[in-house]
Design a protein around this motif. Structure first.
Motif, PDB file in Angstrom:
ATOM      1  N   UNK A 231      35.205  23.313  49.460  1.00  0.00           N
ATOM      2  CA  UNK A 231      35.942  22.612  50.508  1.00  0.00           C
ATOM      3  C   UNK A 231      35.368  21.221  50.769  1.00  0.00           C
ATOM      4  N   UNK A 232      34.053  21.052  50.478  1.00  0.00           N
ATOM      5  CA  UNK A 232      33.421  19.761  50.749  1.00  0.00           C
ATOM      6  C   UNK A 232      32.337  19.489  49.720  1.00  0.00           C
ATOM      7  N   UNK A 233      31.851  18.255  49.715  1.00  0.00           N
ATOM      8  CA  UNK A 233      30.721  17.900  48.869  1.00  0.00           C
ATOM      9  C   UNK A 233      29.478  18.655  49.347  1.00  0.00           C
ATOM     10  N   UNK A 234      28.460  18.816  48.492  1.00  0.00           N
ATOM     11  CA  UNK A 234      27.300  19.648  48.842  1.00  0.00           C
ATOM     12  C   UNK A 234      26.669  19.304  50.193  1.00  0.00           C
ATOM     13  N   UNK A 235      26.495  18.012  50.489  1.00  0.00           N
ATOM     14  CA  UNK A 235      25.816  17.630  51.728  1.00  0.00           C
ATOM     15  C   UNK A 235      26.628  17.968  52.974  1.00  0.00           C
ATOM     16  N   UNK A 236      27.923  18.203  52.800  1.00  0.00           N
ATOM     17  CA  UNK A 236      28.792  18.478  53.948  1.00  0.00           C
ATOM     18  C   UNK A 236      29.259  19.931  54.012  1.00  0.00           C
ATOM     19  N   UNK A 237      28.783  20.780  53.068  1.00  0.00           N
ATOM     20  CA  UNK A 237      29.260  22.167  53.024  1.00  0.00           C
ATOM     21  C   UNK A 237      28.778  22.980  54.227  1.00  0.00           C
ATOM     22  N   UNK A 238      27.557  22.708  54.687  1.00  0.00           N
ATOM     23  CA  UNK A 238      26.995  23.455  55.828  1.00  0.00           C
ATOM     24  C   UNK A 238      26.527  22.401  56.840  1.00  0.00           C
ATOM     25  N   UNK A 239      27.449  21.832  57.597  1.00  0.00           N
ATOM     26  CA  UNK A 239      27.129  20.643  58.391  1.00  0.00           C
ATOM     27  C   UNK A 239      26.231  20.875  59.592  1.00  0.00           C
ATOM     28  N   UNK A 240      26.302  22.035  60.219  1.00  0.00           N
ATOM     29  CA  UNK A 240      25.518  22.224  61.440  1.00  0.00           C
ATOM     30  C   UNK A 240      25.384  23.705  61.761  1.00  0.00           C
ATOM     31  N   UNK A 241      24.440  23.984  62.652  1.00  0.00           N
ATOM     32  CA  UNK A 241      24.250  25.349  63.105  1.00  0.00           C
ATOM     33  C   UNK A 241      23.119  26.060  62.386  1.00  0.00           C
ATOM     34  N   UNK A 242      22.908  27.289  62.774  1.00  0.00           N
ATOM     35  CA  UNK A 242      21.858  28.129  62.192  1.00  0.00           C
ATOM     36  C   UNK A 242      22.041  28.222  60.679  1.00  0.00           C
ATOM     37  N   UNK A 243      21.037  27.795  59.931  1.00  0.00           N
ATOM     38  CA  UNK A 243      21.094  27.851  58.476  1.00  0.00           C
ATOM     39  C   UNK A 243      21.394  26.514  57.827  1.00  0.00           C
ATOM     40  N   UNK A 244      21.859  25.523  58.593  1.00  0.00           N
ATOM     41  CA  UNK A 244      22.218  24.229  58.012  1.00  0.00           C
ATOM     42  C   UNK A 244      20.996  23.525  57.425  1.00  0.00           C
ATOM     43  N   UNK A 245      19.854  23.576  58.149  1.00  0.00           N
ATOM     44  CA  UNK A 245      18.652  22.914  57.658  1.00  0.00           C
ATOM     45  C   UNK A 245      18.185  23.548  56.344  1.00  0.00           C
ATOM     46  N   UNK A 246      18.169  24.880  56.296  1.00  0.00           N
ATOM     47  CA  UNK A 246      17.734  25.576  55.084  1.00  0.00           C
ATOM     48  C   UNK A 246      18.663  25.297  53.906  1.00  0.00           C
TER      49      UNK A 246
ATOM     50  N   UNK B  93      32.176  19.674  39.540  1.00  0.00           N
ATOM     51  CA  UNK B  93      32.238  19.997  40.970  1.00  0.00           C
ATOM     52  C   UNK B  93      33.509  19.373  41.518  1.00  0.00           C
ATOM     53  N   UNK B  94      34.382  20.229  42.088  1.00  0.00           N
ATOM     54  CA  UNK B  94      35.688  19.758  42.542  1.00  0.00           C
ATOM     55  C   UNK B  94      35.854  20.039  44.035  1.00  0.00           C
ATOM     56  N   UNK B  95      36.201  19.000  44.786  1.00  0.00           N
ATOM     57  CA  UNK B  95      36.490  19.155  46.212  1.00  0.00           C
ATOM     58  C   UNK B  95      37.440  18.037  46.639  1.00  0.00           C
ATOM     59  N   UNK B  96      38.210  18.247  47.712  1.00  0.00           N
ATOM     60  CA  UNK B  96      38.296  19.459  48.531  1.00  0.00           C
ATOM     61  C   UNK B  96      39.125  20.526  47.831  1.00  0.00           C
ATOM     62  N   UNK B  97      39.327  21.628  48.489  1.00  0.00           N
ATOM     63  CA  UNK B  97      40.134  22.711  47.931  1.00  0.00           C
ATOM     64  C   UNK B  97      41.614  22.389  48.105  1.00  0.00           C
ATOM     65  N   UNK B  98      42.297  22.274  46.992  1.00  0.00           N
ATOM     66  CA  UNK B  98      43.739  22.031  46.995  1.00  0.00           C
ATOM     67  C   UNK B  98      44.280  22.373  45.614  1.00  0.00           C
ATOM     68  N   UNK B  99      45.547  22.145  45.401  1.00  0.00           N
ATOM     69  CA  UNK B  99      46.143  22.490  44.117  1.00  0.00           C
ATOM     70  C   UNK B  99      45.522  21.698  42.984  1.00  0.00           C
ATOM     71  N   UNK B 100      45.160  20.452  43.266  1.00  0.00           N
ATOM     72  CA  UNK B 100      44.559  19.614  42.230  1.00  0.00           C
ATOM     73  C   UNK B 100      43.211  20.179  41.776  1.00  0.00           C
ATOM     74  N   UNK B 101      42.391  20.618  42.729  1.00  0.00           N
ATOM     75  CA  UNK B 101      41.086  21.169  42.347  1.00  0.00           C
ATOM     76  C   UNK B 101      41.247  22.517  41.648  1.00  0.00           C
TER      77      UNK B 101
END
Length: 375
Positions: A332-347, A220-228
């Motif tokens: 772009x982010x680690x799993x816990x931060x991929x969907x930080x807020x809004x409709x669908x974040x809890x699911x 698992x590679x993040x964030x998105x950049x040339x290195x990843x």
């Protein structure tokens, strides 16, 4: 003829493979079959006596597919078809369905027509296959679908009447094929056929090379950049062992799903290819069943603005997780931060938890769950 064993030793000497006595013994057994095939005599008044094929079984990552691919590259028996067993059965069912739609006149004109079999589509299906290949090399031979189970005996009986030589790799001994399946008693005669027509050999290597390559670096590679991006490409080269990339078309409920990059049982996709298109659970299940490892690049931040793609991503991860398909991913982010807020974040929290688990050594070492992905 020792071409395969010699090629195997050259790969070991070059550092492309690790020396493994079980693999070396199997390479020599493949060479024995190749020699038998090359020495078959044909004459005006006698048919050649074909040798038994091979059924190679053992744990995942032991090198079964790699050795069969070397055999396929060196076999003297042509034409030879190397295919994933699931793809082979999908194509066979498709041919049978098309054959049943033909009227009698059209069937008689068809190249696969077999006189005297009436409405039975199995002999024409076998002839259609035999016209294309004298050697069939099956990767990941397993049976979970009742539609496959009910025709395999008759289909292969007809193939062997055409003197087709079969080589197969599997994670299961023949006695364990279709274990617990519906009407398994009707399937058991096919197990006897396998034992009669193929030499059953276990590849007893102690090393799971696929796992070794998976845990050699993060998955698992993040964030998105040339290195990843670079790290994901390096992981691809490591997992595919230098096998050239190719394309394949999968059949999903009568539709074609194009995989633009695959090699050595791995498939490479962008997030957009899998989640921005109108794909669903059926597509993801076929991918999970077809490939032991899936690469996904450029997973973006997920928000209500791209909720449809996010929902597809959740469905995709569920399909991969349930089948124990391995995942290598850049996001772009680690799993816990991929969907930080809004409709669908809890699911999404459950998906984040699964993404964490799919990075663990226990998950990476787990065998495939064939039943979980049966259609």
């Amino acid at each position: 003829m020792v071409e395969l064993y010699q090629n195997y030793k050259e790969k070991v000497a070059a550092g492309q493979l690790k020396a493994d006595s079980a693999q070396a013994d199997m390479a020599q057994r493949f060479d024995m079959l190749a020699t038998q095939l090359s020495e078959m005599k044909t004459g005006w008044f006698s048919k050649p006596v074909y040798p038994k094929g091979l059924y190679i079984w053992g744990g995942v990552g032991r090198g079964k597919s790699m050795l069969m691919d070397l055999f396929h590259a060196h076999t003297p028996l042509k034409p030879a078809l190397r295919t994933h067993f699931h793809d082979f059965m999908l194509e066979t069912h498709s041919f049978i369905a098309q054959w049943r739609k033909l009227d009698e006149k059209s069937r008689r004109k068809h190249a696969a027509y077999v006189k005297g079999v009436g409405e039975d589509p199995i002999p024409p299906a076998a002839k259609h296959i035999a016209d294309k290949a004298r050697l069939l090399c099956f990767d990941e031979f397993h049976v979970t679908d009742i539609a496959d189970a009910m025709i395999l005996g008759r289909l292969f009986e007809q193939l062997w009447k055409h003197d087709i030589v079969v080589v197969a790799t599997s994670n299961r001994h023949p006695d364990d094929l279709y274990a617990g399946g519906v009407n398994r008693d009707l399937f058991k005669p096919f197990i006897g056929m396998i034992k009669d027509k193929l030499d059953i050999i276990e590849l007893k290597s102690d090393m799971d090379y696929r796992l070794e390559r998976l845990i050699a670096a993060p998955v698992y590679y993040s964030p998105l950049n040339q290195a990843s991006d670079n790290a994901l490409q390096e992981a691809w080269v490591r997992l595919t062992k230098g096998v050239s990339d190719s394309q394949v078309e999968l059949t999903v409920q009568g539709r074609t799903l194009r995989v633009s990059r695959h090699a050595a049982g791995c498939a490479f996709f962008s997030f957009s290819e899998l989640c921005d298109k109108p794909l669903g659970a059926a597509d993801y299940l076929v991918i999970a069943r077809r490939f032991h490892t899936v690469f996904i690049e450029h997973v973006p931040m997920l928000t209500p603005a791209n909720r449809n793609a996010a929902k597809r991503f959740v469905t995709l991860i569920d399909a991969l997780y349930e089948s124990r398909t391995k995942l290598v991913l850049s996001a772009e982010a680690e799993p816990d931060d991929l969907y930080p807020e809004g409709d669908g974040a809890f699911e999404f929290e459950r998906t984040a938890s699964r993404l964490h688990e799919m990075r663990s050594k226990d998950y990476l070492a787990a065998g495939r769950s064939e039943e979980a992905v049966a259609p």
